[in-house]
Motif scaffolding. Sequence first.
Motif, mmCIF file in Angstrom:
data_model
loop_
_atom_site.group_PDB
_atom_site.id
_atom_site.type_symbol
_atom_site.label_atom_id
_atom_site.label_comp_id
_atom_site.label_asym_id
_atom_site.label_seq_id
_atom_site.Cartn_x
_atom_site.Cartn_y
_atom_site.Cartn_z
ATOM 1 N N UNK A 4 0.825 -1.214 0.000
ATOM 2 C CA UNK A 4 0.000 0.000 0.000
ATOM 3 C C UNK A 4 0.859 1.265 0.000
ATOM 4 N N UNK A 5 2.123 1.125 -0.430
ATOM 5 C CA UNK A 5 3.055 2.246 -0.488
ATOM 6 C C UNK A 5 3.195 2.962 0.868
ATOM 7 N N UNK A 6 3.270 2.180 1.930
ATOM 8 C CA UNK A 6 3.394 2.746 3.277
ATOM 9 C C UNK A 6 4.701 2.306 3.949
ATOM 10 N N UNK A 7 5.718 2.031 3.140
ATOM 11 C CA UNK A 7 6.990 1.575 3.705
ATOM 12 C C UNK A 7 7.604 2.589 4.671
ATOM 13 N N UNK A 8 7.286 3.866 4.483
ATOM 14 C CA UNK A 8 7.868 4.897 5.342
ATOM 15 C C UNK A 8 7.483 4.705 6.807
ATOM 16 N N UNK A 9 6.407 3.950 7.067
ATOM 17 C CA UNK A 9 6.002 3.693 8.447
ATOM 18 C C UNK A 9 7.038 2.827 9.167
ATOM 19 N N UNK A 10 7.795 2.041 8.413
ATOM 20 C CA UNK A 10 8.889 1.265 9.006
ATOM 21 C C UNK A 10 9.965 2.180 9.556
ATOM 22 N N UNK A 11 10.257 3.260 8.816
ATOM 23 C CA UNK A 11 11.239 4.248 9.285
ATOM 24 C C UNK A 11 10.707 5.005 10.496
ATOM 25 N N UNK A 12 9.397 5.267 10.501
ATOM 26 C CA UNK A 12 8.786 5.935 11.655
ATOM 27 C C UNK A 12 8.916 5.068 12.899
ATOM 28 N N UNK A 13 8.674 3.771 12.735
ATOM 29 C CA UNK A 13 8.814 2.842 13.863
ATOM 30 C C UNK A 13 10.252 2.805 14.363
ATOM 31 N N UNK A 14 11.206 2.885 13.437
ATOM 32 C CA UNK A 14 12.623 2.896 13.808
ATOM 33 C C UNK A 14 12.957 4.146 14.611
ATOM 34 N N UNK A 15 12.435 5.289 14.196
ATOM 35 C CA UNK A 15 12.684 6.545 14.902
ATOM 36 C C UNK A 15 12.099 6.492 16.317
ATOM 37 N N UNK A 16 10.878 5.991 16.433
ATOM 38 C CA UNK A 16 10.235 5.899 17.748
ATOM 39 C C UNK A 16 11.020 4.954 18.653
ATOM 40 N N UNK A 17 11.463 3.835 18.091
ATOM 41 C CA UNK A 17 12.248 2.870 18.877
ATOM 42 C C UNK A 17 13.545 3.502 19.367
ATOM 43 N N UNK A 18 14.220 4.221 18.486
ATOM 44 C CA UNK A 18 15.467 4.891 18.858
ATOM 45 C C UNK A 18 15.224 5.895 19.990
ATOM 46 N N UNK A 19 14.141 6.656 19.895
ATOM 47 C CA UNK A 19 13.831 7.641 20.928
ATOM 48 C C UNK A 19 13.528 6.967 22.267
ATOM 49 N N UNK A 20 12.799 5.851 22.230
ATOM 50 C CA UNK A 20 12.479 5.136 23.467
ATOM 51 C C UNK A 20 13.753 4.613 24.118
ATOM 52 N N UNK A 21 14.637 4.013 23.316
ATOM 53 C CA UNK A 21 15.899 3.491 23.845
ATOM 54 C C UNK A 21 16.727 4.626 24.440
ATOM 55 N N UNK A 74 6.232 -2.548 28.500
ATOM 56 C CA UNK A 74 6.977 -3.660 29.090
ATOM 57 C C UNK A 74 8.369 -3.764 28.483
ATOM 58 N N UNK A 75 8.438 -3.654 27.147
ATOM 59 C CA UNK A 75 9.740 -3.732 26.464
ATOM 60 C C UNK A 75 10.644 -2.595 26.907
ATOM 61 N N UNK A 76 10.083 -1.393 27.067
ATOM 62 C CA UNK A 76 10.869 -0.243 27.505
ATOM 63 C C UNK A 76 11.401 -0.451 28.923
#
Length: 285
Positions: free
Chosen positions: A143-160, A229-231
Amino acid sequence: MTTRTQPNPSGQTKRKSSLLASNPVMRRLDKVDEYDASRSATFGGIAVKTIYFLLFSVAGIILQLYLAKTLASGETTTINYKGFEVSLYYKEVFALAGAVIAAIVFQLLAFFARPTTPVTGALYCVTQGYFISFLVFKVLGAYQLEYLGALALLITFLIVAVMAILYATGVIRVTKKFKMVITTLFVTVIATSLFSFIGYLIPFTRPMVEAVRQNFAFSVIAGIIFIIIAALFLICDFDTIDHVVNDKLPKKYEWAAAFGLSFTVLWLYLKVLDLIITIAGKKKN
Protein backbone atom coordinates in the motif's frame (compact mmCIF):
# COMPACT_ATOMS: atom_id res chain seq x y z
CA MET A 1 50.71 -15.32 31.27
CA THR A 2 47.01 -16.11 31.62
CA THR A 3 44.62 -14.69 34.17
CA ARG A 4 42.55 -17.14 36.14
CA THR A 5 38.83 -16.56 36.26
CA GLN A 6 37.56 -16.97 39.79
CA PRO A 7 34.72 -15.88 42.07
CA ASN A 8 34.41 -12.17 42.70
CA PRO A 9 36.53 -11.37 45.78
CA SER A 10 34.60 -8.21 46.61
CA GLY A 11 32.33 -10.07 48.98
CA GLN A 12 29.20 -9.16 47.06
CA THR A 13 26.41 -11.68 47.15
CA LYS A 14 24.87 -12.81 43.92
CA ARG A 15 22.29 -10.44 42.51
CA LYS A 16 18.74 -11.65 42.85
CA SER A 17 16.50 -11.33 39.83
CA SER A 18 12.79 -11.89 39.46
CA LEU A 19 11.83 -14.74 37.16
CA LEU A 20 10.14 -12.47 34.61
CA ALA A 21 11.86 -9.16 35.30
CA SER A 22 14.27 -9.45 32.36
CA ASN A 23 14.91 -11.62 29.33
CA PRO A 24 16.51 -15.03 30.02
CA VAL A 25 19.97 -14.00 28.81
CA MET A 26 20.21 -11.06 31.19
CA ARG A 27 18.67 -13.04 34.03
CA ARG A 28 21.41 -15.66 33.76
CA LEU A 29 24.07 -12.94 33.77
CA ASP A 30 22.67 -11.58 37.02
CA LYS A 31 23.70 -14.83 38.68
CA VAL A 32 27.32 -14.73 37.48
CA ASP A 33 29.89 -13.72 40.12
CA GLU A 34 33.16 -14.50 38.30
CA TYR A 35 35.73 -11.85 37.61
CA ASP A 36 38.80 -11.28 35.49
CA ALA A 37 40.84 -8.28 36.54
CA SER A 38 43.04 -8.13 33.42
CA ARG A 39 40.52 -9.01 30.71
CA SER A 40 37.13 -7.92 31.96
CA ALA A 41 34.04 -6.84 30.04
CA THR A 42 33.74 -3.19 28.99
CA PHE A 43 30.90 -0.94 27.88
CA GLY A 44 32.70 -0.42 24.58
CA GLY A 45 33.01 -4.15 23.97
CA ILE A 46 29.31 -4.68 24.66
CA ALA A 47 28.39 -1.75 22.40
CA VAL A 48 30.44 -3.14 19.49
CA LYS A 49 28.92 -6.59 19.89
CA THR A 50 25.41 -5.12 20.08
CA ILE A 51 26.02 -3.37 16.76
CA TYR A 52 27.31 -6.71 15.41
CA PHE A 53 24.02 -8.42 16.27
CA LEU A 54 21.85 -5.59 14.97
CA LEU A 55 23.72 -5.60 11.66
CA PHE A 56 22.65 -9.20 11.22
CA SER A 57 19.05 -8.04 11.44
CA VAL A 58 19.86 -5.81 8.47
CA ALA A 59 21.16 -8.94 6.71
CA GLY A 60 17.77 -10.53 7.44
CA ILE A 61 16.02 -7.61 5.75
CA ILE A 62 18.20 -8.03 2.66
CA LEU A 63 17.55 -11.79 2.68
CA GLN A 64 13.78 -11.28 2.71
CA LEU A 65 13.93 -8.81 -0.16
CA TYR A 66 16.03 -11.24 -2.17
CA LEU A 67 13.77 -14.22 -1.47
CA ALA A 68 10.67 -12.17 -2.26
CA LYS A 69 11.92 -12.00 -5.85
CA THR A 70 13.31 -15.53 -5.98
CA LEU A 71 10.14 -17.15 -4.61
CA ALA A 72 7.74 -15.09 -6.75
CA SER A 73 6.22 -17.98 -8.72
CA GLY A 74 3.51 -20.59 -8.38
CA GLU A 75 0.16 -20.48 -6.61
CA THR A 76 -0.79 -17.62 -4.33
CA THR A 77 -2.94 -17.07 -1.27
CA THR A 78 -4.30 -13.95 0.38
CA ILE A 79 -3.90 -13.09 4.05
CA ASN A 80 -5.40 -10.26 6.09
CA TYR A 81 -3.04 -8.71 8.60
CA LYS A 82 -4.61 -6.01 10.77
CA GLY A 83 -6.73 -4.71 7.91
CA PHE A 84 -4.11 -5.11 5.18
CA GLU A 85 -4.87 -7.74 2.53
CA VAL A 86 -1.64 -9.16 1.16
CA SER A 87 -1.16 -11.65 -1.66
CA LEU A 88 1.59 -14.19 -1.00
CA TYR A 89 3.08 -17.01 -2.99
CA TYR A 90 2.93 -20.32 -1.14
CA LYS A 91 6.71 -20.48 -1.30
CA GLU A 92 6.83 -17.21 0.65
CA VAL A 93 4.45 -18.62 3.25
CA PHE A 94 6.69 -21.68 3.72
CA ALA A 95 9.77 -19.45 3.96
CA LEU A 96 8.06 -17.32 6.61
CA ALA A 97 7.06 -20.43 8.57
CA GLY A 98 10.66 -21.64 8.35
CA ALA A 99 11.87 -18.30 9.72
CA VAL A 100 9.48 -18.65 12.68
CA ILE A 101 10.80 -22.12 13.51
CA ALA A 102 14.41 -20.98 13.05
CA ALA A 103 13.80 -18.00 15.36
CA ILE A 104 12.57 -20.28 18.15
CA VAL A 105 15.49 -22.70 17.75
CA PHE A 106 18.22 -20.04 17.55
CA GLN A 107 16.69 -18.07 20.40
CA LEU A 108 16.74 -21.09 22.72
CA LEU A 109 20.30 -21.99 21.71
CA ALA A 110 21.50 -18.43 22.27
CA PHE A 111 19.77 -18.34 25.67
CA PHE A 112 20.90 -21.66 27.07
CA ALA A 113 24.04 -22.62 25.12
CA ARG A 114 26.08 -19.51 25.95
CA PRO A 115 29.24 -20.45 23.97
CA THR A 116 27.14 -20.52 20.78
CA THR A 117 25.70 -17.02 21.30
CA PRO A 118 27.98 -15.22 18.78
CA VAL A 119 26.60 -17.49 16.05
CA THR A 120 23.10 -18.48 17.20
CA GLY A 121 22.40 -14.95 18.42
CA ALA A 122 23.39 -13.56 15.02
CA LEU A 123 21.18 -16.09 13.22
CA TYR A 124 18.28 -15.20 15.52
CA CYS A 125 18.75 -11.53 14.56
CA VAL A 126 18.62 -12.55 10.90
CA THR A 127 15.16 -14.06 11.47
CA GLN A 128 13.98 -10.88 13.20
CA GLY A 129 15.24 -8.82 10.28
CA TYR A 130 13.30 -11.17 7.99
CA PHE A 131 10.06 -10.51 9.94
CA ILE A 132 10.68 -6.77 9.94
CA SER A 133 11.27 -6.75 6.20
CA PHE A 134 8.14 -8.83 5.62
CA LEU A 135 5.97 -6.42 7.61
CA VAL A 136 7.50 -3.27 6.11
CA PHE A 137 7.99 -4.23 2.47
CA LYS A 138 5.36 -6.92 1.98
CA VAL A 139 2.47 -5.82 4.19
CA LEU A 140 2.95 -2.05 4.23
CA GLY A 141 4.74 -2.02 0.88
CA ALA A 142 1.64 -3.33 -0.87
CA TYR A 143 0.00 0.00 0.00
CA GLN A 144 3.06 2.25 -0.49
CA LEU A 145 3.39 2.75 3.28
CA GLU A 146 6.99 1.57 3.70
CA TYR A 147 7.87 4.90 5.34
CA LEU A 148 6.00 3.69 8.45
CA GLY A 149 8.89 1.26 9.01
CA ALA A 150 11.24 4.25 9.29
CA LEU A 151 8.79 5.94 11.65
CA ALA A 152 8.81 2.84 13.86
CA LEU A 153 12.62 2.90 13.81
CA LEU A 154 12.68 6.55 14.90
CA ILE A 155 10.24 5.90 17.75
CA THR A 156 12.25 2.87 18.88
CA PHE A 157 15.47 4.89 18.86
CA LEU A 158 13.83 7.64 20.93
CA ILE A 159 12.48 5.14 23.47
CA VAL A 160 15.90 3.49 23.85
CA ALA A 161 17.58 6.89 24.21
CA VAL A 162 15.07 8.12 26.79
CA MET A 163 15.31 4.89 28.81
CA ALA A 164 19.12 5.10 28.73
CA ILE A 165 19.03 8.71 29.97
CA LEU A 166 16.52 7.90 32.72
CA TYR A 167 18.69 5.02 33.89
CA ALA A 168 22.02 6.88 33.63
CA THR A 169 20.70 9.86 35.59
CA GLY A 170 19.19 7.66 38.29
CA VAL A 171 15.63 8.81 37.63
CA ILE A 172 14.63 5.14 37.29
CA ARG A 173 16.39 2.56 39.43
CA VAL A 174 16.04 -1.21 39.33
CA THR A 175 14.59 -2.02 42.74
CA LYS A 176 12.46 -4.87 44.04
CA LYS A 177 9.39 -2.70 43.54
CA PHE A 178 10.42 -1.92 39.96
CA LYS A 179 10.88 -5.61 39.17
CA MET A 180 7.55 -6.39 40.81
CA VAL A 181 5.82 -3.92 38.50
CA ILE A 182 7.41 -5.50 35.41
CA THR A 183 6.57 -9.00 36.60
CA THR A 184 2.95 -8.04 37.29
CA LEU A 185 2.54 -6.47 33.85
CA PHE A 186 4.20 -9.38 32.09
CA VAL A 187 2.23 -12.04 33.97
CA THR A 188 -1.01 -10.18 33.25
CA VAL A 189 -0.25 -10.07 29.53
CA ILE A 190 0.74 -13.75 29.45
CA ALA A 191 -2.38 -14.78 31.39
CA THR A 192 -4.61 -12.72 29.09
CA SER A 193 -3.01 -14.28 25.99
CA LEU A 194 -3.39 -17.77 27.47
CA PHE A 195 -7.06 -17.29 28.35
CA SER A 196 -7.65 -15.82 24.92
CA PHE A 197 -6.05 -18.85 23.26
CA ILE A 198 -8.08 -21.28 25.37
CA GLY A 199 -11.24 -19.30 24.72
CA TYR A 200 -10.61 -19.45 20.99
CA LEU A 201 -10.41 -23.25 21.14
CA ILE A 202 -13.85 -23.47 22.80
CA PRO A 203 -16.66 -23.09 20.20
CA PHE A 204 -18.97 -21.34 22.68
CA THR A 205 -16.50 -18.57 23.55
CA ARG A 206 -14.76 -18.30 20.18
CA PRO A 207 -17.02 -15.51 18.80
CA MET A 208 -16.38 -13.40 21.92
CA VAL A 209 -12.62 -13.90 21.65
CA GLU A 210 -12.65 -12.95 17.96
CA ALA A 211 -14.71 -9.86 18.73
CA VAL A 212 -12.20 -8.74 21.36
CA ARG A 213 -9.22 -9.44 19.08
CA GLN A 214 -10.77 -7.42 16.28
CA ASN A 215 -11.61 -4.51 18.57
CA PHE A 216 -9.42 -1.58 17.58
CA ALA A 217 -9.26 0.01 21.04
CA PHE A 218 -8.25 -3.29 22.66
CA SER A 219 -5.53 -3.86 20.05
CA VAL A 220 -4.08 -0.38 20.59
CA ILE A 221 -4.13 -0.68 24.39
CA ALA A 222 -2.49 -4.12 24.22
CA GLY A 223 0.15 -2.76 21.83
CA ILE A 224 0.95 0.15 24.15
CA ILE A 225 1.25 -2.19 27.14
CA PHE A 226 3.71 -4.40 25.25
CA ILE A 227 5.79 -1.35 24.32
CA ILE A 228 5.84 -0.20 27.96
CA ILE A 229 6.98 -3.66 29.09
CA ALA A 230 9.74 -3.73 26.46
CA ALA A 231 10.87 -0.24 27.51
CA LEU A 232 11.02 -1.30 31.17
CA PHE A 233 12.97 -4.40 30.19
CA LEU A 234 15.56 -2.04 28.69
CA ILE A 235 16.13 -0.55 32.14
CA CYS A 236 16.77 -4.03 33.54
CA ASP A 237 19.14 -4.74 30.64
CA PHE A 238 21.12 -1.57 31.38
CA ASP A 239 21.31 -2.57 35.05
CA THR A 240 22.64 -6.02 34.16
CA ILE A 241 25.20 -4.52 31.79
CA ASP A 242 26.36 -2.34 34.68
CA HIS A 243 26.81 -5.51 36.72
CA VAL A 244 28.80 -7.19 33.95
CA VAL A 245 31.20 -4.25 33.58
CA ASN A 246 31.47 -2.85 37.10
CA ASP A 247 31.88 -6.26 38.73
CA LYS A 248 34.56 -7.09 36.14
CA LEU A 249 33.02 -10.20 34.68
CA PRO A 250 35.23 -11.94 32.08
CA LYS A 251 35.15 -10.50 28.58
CA LYS A 252 33.36 -13.60 27.24
CA TYR A 253 30.16 -12.38 28.90
CA GLU A 254 30.05 -9.37 26.60
CA TRP A 255 28.42 -11.58 23.96
CA ALA A 256 25.53 -12.57 26.23
CA ALA A 257 25.01 -8.99 27.42
CA ALA A 258 25.05 -7.65 23.85
CA PHE A 259 22.65 -10.29 22.61
CA GLY A 260 20.30 -9.68 25.54
CA LEU A 261 20.17 -5.96 24.73
CA SER A 262 19.76 -6.63 20.99
CA PHE A 263 16.93 -9.06 21.76
CA THR A 264 15.03 -6.41 23.73
CA VAL A 265 15.63 -3.65 21.14
CA LEU A 266 14.38 -5.84 18.28
CA TRP A 267 11.36 -6.93 20.31
CA LEU A 268 10.61 -3.28 21.08
CA TYR A 269 10.87 -2.32 17.41
CA LEU A 270 8.52 -5.11 16.33
CA LYS A 271 5.97 -4.06 18.95
CA VAL A 272 6.17 -0.41 17.85
CA LEU A 273 5.84 -1.45 14.21
CA ASP A 274 2.90 -3.73 15.01
CA LEU A 275 1.09 -0.88 16.79
CA ILE A 276 1.69 1.46 13.85
CA ILE A 277 0.34 -1.16 11.44
CA THR A 278 -2.75 -1.57 13.63
CA ILE A 279 -3.44 2.17 13.54
CA ALA A 280 -2.67 2.44 9.80
CA GLY A 281 -4.95 -0.51 9.05
CA LYS A 282 -7.81 1.18 10.90
CA LYS A 283 -7.31 4.45 9.03
CA LYS A 284 -7.10 2.63 5.69
CA ASN A 285 -10.45 0.95 6.25
